[in-house]
Scaffold this active site. Structure first.
Site, PDB file in Angstrom:
ATOM      1  CB  SER A 127      10.658  13.687 -10.812  1.00 60.79           C
ATOM      2  OG  SER A 127      11.555  12.804 -10.456  1.00 60.79           O
ATOM      3  CE1 TYR A 151      10.433  16.319  -5.898  1.00 65.33           C
ATOM      4  CE2 TYR A 151      11.071  13.916  -6.663  1.00 65.33           C
ATOM      5  CZ  TYR A 151      10.885  15.595  -6.882  1.00 65.33           C
ATOM      6  OH  TYR A 151      11.500  16.118  -8.020  1.00 65.33           O
ATOM      7  CE  LYS A 155       8.214  17.796  -8.531  1.00 65.48           C
ATOM      8  NZ  LYS A 155       8.134  18.985  -9.314  1.00 65.48           N
TER       9      LYS A 155
END
Ligand code: NAD
Ligand code: WQD
Length: 348
Positions: A127, A151, A155
């Site tokens: 991402s 989050y 990643k």
């Protein structure tokens, strides 16, 4: 003769379902592992209907190591595309443990199953959020990674695990694709983005607003140092993201760990997006300017040159295509996948 077999984790989700369709239409056998925590089996059903091909669907959690091992024993898998993860930035601030657990434990059990089965080819969904508040624009793959929430950190940690793995085992091939802001839907309007609850992302919010399910858009921040004061993002059509996966597959397996930005290189402000979507849908989009959303940054725009040079990939679709396709899905399916007649085993 059967084609190569791809295991798609998270294949019932937004991007995974579109990718499954593309794989099926390009001669792959497809196996989906998804616990449906943020998706519906109806997406898999529709993928089968559009492609007129079957998917082997396992509703299970990736962390269930023994069931996952069995999937690898049951099929001769050539490549794994790993989409399954929790993905909401704000939610990750409230539930950091759940995010690290789901996104990292899921990855580790997947890698463990792959190693046992001798499968060494993986495409990983990364991402743009790993860049955080980027200093220079456009963002290249060598821009510093400075994630600002659990989050995004999950990643980045996942990428680090994958790079370490490739450092230790020189016959593994791993490609991390760092998507910017994927949106839109397949041109059929049969599959698209259908998040559970009130959408946190702006495009599904707009489609549901235009469909009458929401009243007003809150525009988070109008005092950014951008031309109209609203935040700028690199919105990319989901089918361009899908094509990035196909080209990454066609390029491999190449030993080692690689990472590519998947973005258009074009920035769009929230108000520009609202205008475009309003024109496409023919609906007024009532909006209210409000304070910045905590954690948001002013501008995120990709430099997609590396993916172009090494994979031959370019995003072909425009912002208008993205809005038209997202709107078509919403118009055809005002309740998204919520219509119970769309479920596997139903009359349709
Ligand atoms: P999504 O939530 O629609 O799809 C994820 C799928 O994974 C869902 O079907 C969910 O049910 C499944 N899943 C989650 N945890 C699981 C688990 N433990 N076991 C089995 N299944 C599980 O999300 P998406 O938008 O399709 O995103 C796909 C991937 O791309 C994610 O890894 C996400 O982080 C990444 N990504 C998404 C975006 C975006 O804006 N959509 C941007 C960059 C990266
Ligand atoms: C876009 C713009 C909002 C909702 C995140 C992740 C990114 C990727 C996509 C996963 C921002 C504004 C939004 C609303 C608004 N996902 N907005 N009103 O935050 O850029 O990106 O999702 O990896 O990595 O960071 O996407 O769609 O939430 O927001 O004004 O109701 O729209 O402030 O400027 P974001 P988004």
């Amino acid at each position: 003769m059967t084609g190569p077999t791809a295991l798609v984790t998270g294949g019932a989700g937004f991007i995974g379902s579109h990718c499954c369709l593309d794989l099926l239409l390009n001669g792959f056998e497809v196996i989906v592992v998804d616990n449906l925590v943020n998706s519906s089996a109806a997406a898999v059903e529709r993928v089968q209907r559009i492609s007129d091909k079957r998917v082997a669907f396992y509703q299970m959690d990736l962390a269930d190591q023994s069931s996952l091992d069995t999937v690898f024993e049951n099929h001769k898998i050539d490549v794994v595309l790993h989409f399954a993860a929790y993905k909401a930035v704000g939610d990750s601030m409230n539930r950091p443990l759940e995010y690290y657990s789901n996104n990292l434990a899921g990855l580790l059990s997947l890698l463990t199953a792959m190693r046992k089965a001798g499968i060494k080819h993986l495409i990983f969904s990364s991402s743009c959020s790993i860049y955080g508040d980027a200093e220079g624009l456009p963002i290249t793959e060598s821009s510093p990674a400075r994630p600002t929430n659990p989050y995004a950190r999950s990643k980045l940690m996942a990428e680090q695990i994958l790079a370490d793995l490739c450092g230790r085992y020189c016959d593994w091939s791993v490609t991390a694709l760092r998507y910017f802001n994927p949106a839109g839907a397949h041109e059929s309007g049969e599959i698209g983005e259908d998040p559970s609850g009130v959408p946190g992302n702006v495009v599904p919010y707009l489609t549901q607003l235009a469909a009458g399910r929401l009243d007003e858009l809150t525009v988070f921040g109008s005092d950014y140092p951008t031309p109209d004061g609203t935040a700028v993002r690199d919105y990319i059509h989901v089918m361009d993201v899908v094509e990035g996966h196909r080209l990454a597959l066609e390029a491999g397996p190449v030993p080692g760990f690689r990472k590519y930005n998947l973005g258009t290189g074009v920035g769009t402000s929230v108000l520009e997006l609202v205008r475009e979507f309003s024109e496409v849908s023919g609906r007024q989009i009532p909006y209210r300017l409000a304070a910045r959303r905590p954690g948001d940054v002013a501008e995120l725009v990709a430099c997609p040159d590396l993916a172009h040079a090494e994979l031959g990939w370019t995003a072909h679709r425009t912002l208008r295509d993205m809005c038209e396709d997202a709107w078509r899905f919403q118009k055809l399916h005002p309740l998204g996948y919520g219509d119970p007649t769309n479920m596997i085993g139903s009359r349709r």
